[in-house]
Design an enzyme around this catalytic site. Structure first.
Site, short mmCIF file in Angstrom:
data_model
loop_
_atom_site.label_atom_id
_atom_site.label_comp_id
_atom_site.label_asym_id
_atom_site.label_seq_id
_atom_site.Cartn_x
_atom_site.Cartn_y
_atom_site.Cartn_z
N CYS A 330 0.84 -1.20 0.00
CA CYS A 330 0.00 0.00 0.00
C CYS A 330 0.88 1.26 0.00
CB CYS A 330 -0.97 -0.04 1.17
SG CYS A 330 -2.41 1.04 0.95
N HIS A 427 -3.51 -5.78 1.39
CA HIS A 427 -3.25 -6.04 2.81
C HIS A 427 -3.76 -7.43 3.18
CE1 HIS A 427 -2.03 -2.01 4.00
NE2 HIS A 427 -3.03 -1.51 3.30
#
Length: 485
Positions: A330, A427
């Protein structure tokens, strides 16, 4: 009839989230339909619900303890700090605004309505709701307009159990002092108390429990001994993630970013007996290791600047020259590229900044937040990968042609030509045992296969047994009051 009880703390980090998770698992084992609820949470470690909303990671764990899917109604207000004085406000799973702390009070009347709405909706499918407070009700300077502790308890007419933390010392003062500063009405709403995190012989605190009960009039529920297995549960606060240093083994270094976010990626790694995970704080150099993992960030550009200020950019370049591996997730993925553009000033002043330059990609911030659960595939091993995306920005460039993950036939993430530097937005990818073992084996790690999910479930069972062995849970259940329409 649905009943509810609220667990508040005599201070921050007294173990409320863990206590609620254990209580949820215990009462679910009794056959009750249990649901967790936290009216207001403050955390950059969020979970994505099946319907594409955000809630605090702790409430997702508590939902697991109940044996149900996480829902946005379990945490209707989530504050995600972006600066020292301002936070993004998530209401019932969606971003409402970014506000300064001093302006947040104006929103609270509106937010209390959303909290009550979610609470009552959640009650429609539950026998028991276990509510977690935030911070401490002793912060009486925040009582006006409060939605996190006594303000919500009053609005919903919920009885309260107060938890103190003996490990930090002064637990008698914590609990008795809270009673002293609360208004008579708020103090009267607290029906019982417990003491958490005791090390040693709990009978040595019998007189302490009597003193607290005599001085407050609250019923003692018991003393909870230190729970050694707490580190095996997903952490909500980066302070709860310990560096897991072991002799030998595959070494992973994780720079601790100022606004680290969604760091549940680290939980399976820090629990893996075949790995050594070191959380590196600013001021310390990145150590010689096998893998540098750059985690997510709530404010990528600011954390990139802090990364450079710590000298980690130099350490990372040396690591790459030595042939080490790098993974950015991310915000970490965005940092590894050639540039990050924020033309609308979503993270501060509108600007474009150079990235670390280890991936030939560029990121442009955009106002639409990507929120989704994702099912993908590891291209090299064919193993499934499951996780979630929660980010601003779009990343593109030549190194996306070297994608190492695939989703519905489309490339996901990017990698350098030699494959040593990789990045993606996904994630939670290490929760999958097969993928985690396959990915780390390609990097040279040995013997990292273990069932992470089963370990979390087993720890929740152990936690429930732990609480049942030291607390009067029949009394706690009897204290729960009806959810009023």
């Amino acid at each position: 009839m649905t009943r509810a009880i609220m667990v508040q703390g005599a201070g921050s980090n007294v173990g409320k989230s863990m206590l609620v998770a254990g209580l949820c698992r215990h009462f679910a084992q009794r056959g009750l339909r249990v649901r967790p609820f936290k009216p207001q949470n403050m955390s950059n470690n969020a979970a994505v619900t099946a319907d594409g909303g955000e809630i605090g990671r702790a409430q997702a764990l508590q939902a697991m303890a109940c044996g149900v899917e996480p829902m946005i109604d379990m945490n209707p207000v989530l504050l995600k700090p972006e600066t020292d004085t301002g936070s993004q406000v998530i209401v019932q799973g969606k971003r409402l605004a970014t506000v300064r702390a001093r302006d947040y009070a104006r929103l609270k009347p509106q937010l209390l309505g959303a909290c009550i709405e979610s609470y009552r909706r959640l009650a429609g499918g539950a026998d028991l709701i276990i509510i977690e407070g935030a911070g401490s009700p002793a912060e009486i300077n925040l009582r006006a307009g409060d939605i996190a502790n006594m303000g919500f308890a009053e609005a919903a007419d919920v009885p309260v159990v107060l938890a103190g933390d003996i490990d930090r010392g002064g637990v008698i003062a914590q609990l008795v002092g809270t009673h002293a500063v609360l208004s008579p009405a708020d103090a009267g709403r607290i029906k019982a108390f417990l003491v958490n995190k005791f090390r040693g012989d709990v009978t040595l605190f019998d007189d302490g429990m009597t003193e607290i009960a005599d001085r407050t009039g609250w019923a003692p529920l018991g003393v909870v001994p230190w729970f050694d297995q707490a580190s095996r549960l997903p952490a909500e606060d980066i302070l709860d993630i310990r560096s897991a240093r072991r002799d030998g083994g595959f070494r992973i270094a994780v720079p601790r970013l100022n606004r680290i976010a969604n760091f549940d990626d680290l939980d399976p790694l820090s629990n893996d007996p075949g790995l050594s995970v070191e959380i590196v704080k600013a001021g310390d150099p990145l150590p010689v290791c096998d893998l540098v993992l750059i985690p997510g960030s709530k404010t990528t550009i600011a954390d990139l600047e802090a990364f450079r200020a710590a000298g980690w950019d130099i350490d990372l370049a040396a690591h790459v020259r030595r042939g080490g591996h790098v993974l950015g997730i991310c915000g970490g993925y965005q940092m590894l590229g050639r540039s990050i553009a924020d033309p609308l000033g979503l993270e501060g002043p509108a600007r474009t900044v150079p990235g670390l330059g280890h991936l030939d990609v560029e990121t442009t911030m955009a106002p639409t937040k990507h929120l989704a659960r994702v099912a993908a595939r590891d291209i090299a091993s064919g193993t499934p990968v499951r996780g979630y995306e929660i980010h601003l920005g779009e990343t593109a460039g030549p190194d996306t042609a070297h994608a190492w993950l695939s989703r519905d036939g489309h490339a996901v993430g990017a990698a350098s030509a030699d494959g040593r530097v990789r990045g993606c937005y996904l994630h939670g990818l290490f929760n999958g045992d097969a993928f985690r073992a396959a990915y780390l084996a390609r990097l040279g790690a040995q013997g990292t296969a273990f069932d992470y999910g089963a370990g979390v479930e087993a720890t929740l069972d152990t936690l429930a047994d732990h609480l049942a062995g030291c607390l009067d849970l029949d009394a706690l259940h009897a204290l729960a009051g009806p959810v009023r329409a």
